[in-house]
Motif scaffolding. Structure first.
Motif, short mmCIF file in Angstrom:
data_model
loop_
_atom_site.label_atom_id
_atom_site.label_comp_id
_atom_site.label_asym_id
_atom_site.label_seq_id
_atom_site.Cartn_x
_atom_site.Cartn_y
_atom_site.Cartn_z
N SER A 342 -83.54 10.70 16.87
CA SER A 342 -84.46 11.53 16.09
C SER A 342 -85.65 12.05 16.89
N GLN A 343 -85.88 11.46 18.06
CA GLN A 343 -87.04 11.86 18.87
C GLN A 343 -86.64 12.53 20.18
N LEU A 344 -85.34 12.73 20.37
CA LEU A 344 -84.88 13.28 21.64
C LEU A 344 -84.79 14.80 21.61
N ASP A 345 -85.91 15.44 21.41
CA ASP A 345 -85.98 16.88 21.57
C ASP A 345 -87.33 17.22 22.19
N PRO A 346 -87.39 18.26 23.00
CA PRO A 346 -88.61 18.57 23.74
C PRO A 346 -89.83 18.80 22.88
N ALA A 347 -89.65 19.44 21.73
CA ALA A 347 -90.80 19.74 20.87
C ALA A 347 -91.44 18.45 20.35
N THR A 348 -90.60 17.48 19.96
CA THR A 348 -91.12 16.20 19.48
C THR A 348 -91.82 15.45 20.60
N LEU A 349 -91.20 15.41 21.76
CA LEU A 349 -91.79 14.72 22.90
C LEU A 349 -93.09 15.37 23.34
N ALA A 350 -93.17 16.67 23.23
CA ALA A 350 -94.36 17.39 23.69
C ALA A 350 -95.60 17.04 22.88
N SER A 352 -96.61 14.17 22.02
CA SER A 352 -97.28 12.99 22.58
C SER A 352 -97.34 13.04 24.11
N ASN A 353 -96.94 14.17 24.69
CA ASN A 353 -96.98 14.32 26.15
C ASN A 353 -97.63 15.65 26.53
N PRO A 354 -98.92 15.78 26.29
CA PRO A 354 -99.59 17.07 26.52
C PRO A 354 -99.60 17.53 27.97
N LYS A 355 -99.43 16.62 28.92
CA LYS A 355 -99.47 17.01 30.33
C LYS A 355 -98.17 17.66 30.79
N LEU A 356 -97.09 17.45 30.05
CA LEU A 356 -95.79 17.97 30.45
C LEU A 356 -95.35 19.08 29.50
N SER A 357 -94.75 20.10 30.05
CA SER A 357 -94.26 21.21 29.24
C SER A 357 -92.95 20.84 28.56
N GLU A 358 -92.61 21.62 27.52
CA GLU A 358 -91.33 21.38 26.85
C GLU A 358 -90.17 21.55 27.82
#
Length: 419
Positions: A342-350, A352-358
């Protein structure tokens, strides 16, 4: 001879410690009086501890009987040894962060209690594999983190070199090209081109991020046959030796270079190290370079488990369940990639990861988790680690006979693999 004896005794002692944990565990009931939980972790990063303490504070608000949750930071270089010594000495933590290279030993020893995790079916089966036995999960795969390459694009441009992003676009992002880039940086500035972080000519299993490009493996799938003397490994390690001693494109033995302090152009490491970036230079995060075997992904993994000897089993189970629920998993994903579908997509990860791009998250993290292979893991890994490290020592010299050294590695570990 005495050195080998010490290694064997150390490994056997560690094994005995884990075996002892199967006996005399917690009572399985709530404790009387105030509860103080302790969980061992390896990272003392302020950002990591702030996140963990924040989750612990939320848990304690709903569980006033738990007066504190202490995250006990143990040094990375002797983390597992320190943890097993604590257990043997009757000072077991309630919970522990466990590395993939000791997962097999911990799970098979009975040292861990069955993990109580919400929505465990959401976690990828491949991510749970290391932590399961007889159909039961004994640790939550807290971090399933693919390796990538952080790049100081300013340093490459100063050396007149293309960036990895440009090479990826051209289909030329390979270890051969990395060596060219690194050599150019060294020639231009005297600084280091590439560093495989945390290897330091000791933690050999981190070299899986390199040799996998040739299709090499430390041992066979069943763990019984040494792979160091196979042609793929000989070719890979010959290439590595050339990069270090002839091209001077990679970190040399006995030297240090911290990418995040601007001392190298590239470093192989994991997403969690992005917290060390201070925007002193322009940077990128890209997948591992390809090799003769094509593209590949390598994963470092860690599990969180409740120890069988926890003094507060019920409360520790409760905190483990809270720490790893879907909501907190999303928070942890800021530094420790979660293998939840449920969390394995770039938009969701982004989020909580503001330093890394989608795009970076998609290329390195999402694809890596789905397709990556975990670093070498074997029962009795502590003794194997020492044997491999000692047998590889002669390789880190300019005139080394690579093939002969690698045959020596197999000679050293063959009896251990067959146990």
């Amino acid at each position: 001879m005495r050195k080998q004896t010490r290694i064997r005794l150390t490994a056997l002692a560690a094994g005995s410690v884990l075996a002892l944990t199967a006996c005399g565990g917690g009572s399985g009931t709530a404790s009387d009086g105030p509860v103080h939980l302790r969980m061992t972790v390896w990272s003392g990063s302020p950002e990591h501890l702030k996140l963990l303490n924040g989750i612990a504070d939320e848990y304690r608000k709903a569980h006033p009987d738990v007066k504190s949750v202490k995250f006990d930071v143990l040094p990375l270089e002797n983390y597992t040894t320190t943890l097993t010594t604590q257990i043997a000495g009757g000072k077991s933590p309630d919970l522990a962060w466990i590395f993939e290279n000791s997962a097999a030993d911990f799970v098979s020893s009975g040292a861990l209690a069955e993990a109580k995790v919400k929505n465990a079916e959401d976690v990828l089966p491949s991510a749970k594999k290391l932590w399961e036995q007889d159909g039961k999960l004994y640790a939550y795969p807290f971090s399933t983190s693919p390796f990538g390459v952080f790049v100081n694009t300013d340093m490459l441009k100063e050396a007149g070199q293309p960036t990895p992003a440009e090479l990826i676009e051209q289909g030329k992002w390979t270890w051969d090209e990395v060596s060219k880039l690194g050599a150019a940086v060294h020639d231009k500035s005297g600084r280091t081109g590439m560093v495989i972080r945390d290897f330091d000519y000791k933690a050999w299993d981190n070299l899986a991020t390199y040799w996998s490009a040739w299709g090499a493996e430390a041992w066979s799938e069943d763990g019984k046959t040494c792979g160091f003397d196979k042609p793929e490994m000989v070719e890979a390690m010959t290439s590595l030796h050339k990069a270090v001693f002839e091209d001077e494109s990679m970190l040399a033995p006995g030297t240090t270079a911290d990418f995040f302090a601007g001392e190298s152009a590239m470093t192989v490491t994991q997403m969690s190290r992005a917290s060390l970036l201070e925007d002193k230079f322009k940077w990128d995060f890209v997948p591992l370079p390809s090799g003769p075997k094509g593209e590949y992904d390598v994963i470092g993994q860690a599990g969180i488990a409740r120890l069988a000897k926890s003094a507060h089993p019920e409360e520790a189970d409760g905190f483990l369940e809270f720490l790893t629920n879907p909501e907190n998993s999303a928070k942890l994903g800021a530094y420790f990639p979660q293998a939840r579908t449920s969390q394995l997509d770039p938009a969701t990860l982004a989020k909580s990861n503001p330093k890394l791009s989608e795009q970076q998250l998609a290329d390195v993290v999402v694809d890596g988790i789905k397709k990556g292979k975990v670093k070498p893991v074997h029962i009795g890994q502590a003794e194997i680690n020492e044997a491999v490290r000692g047998a590889l020592d002669p390789l880190w010299k300019k005139d080394a006979d690579v093939e002969k050294v690698l045959r020596g590695v197999c000679t050293a570990i063959k009896p251990l693999l067959e146990q």
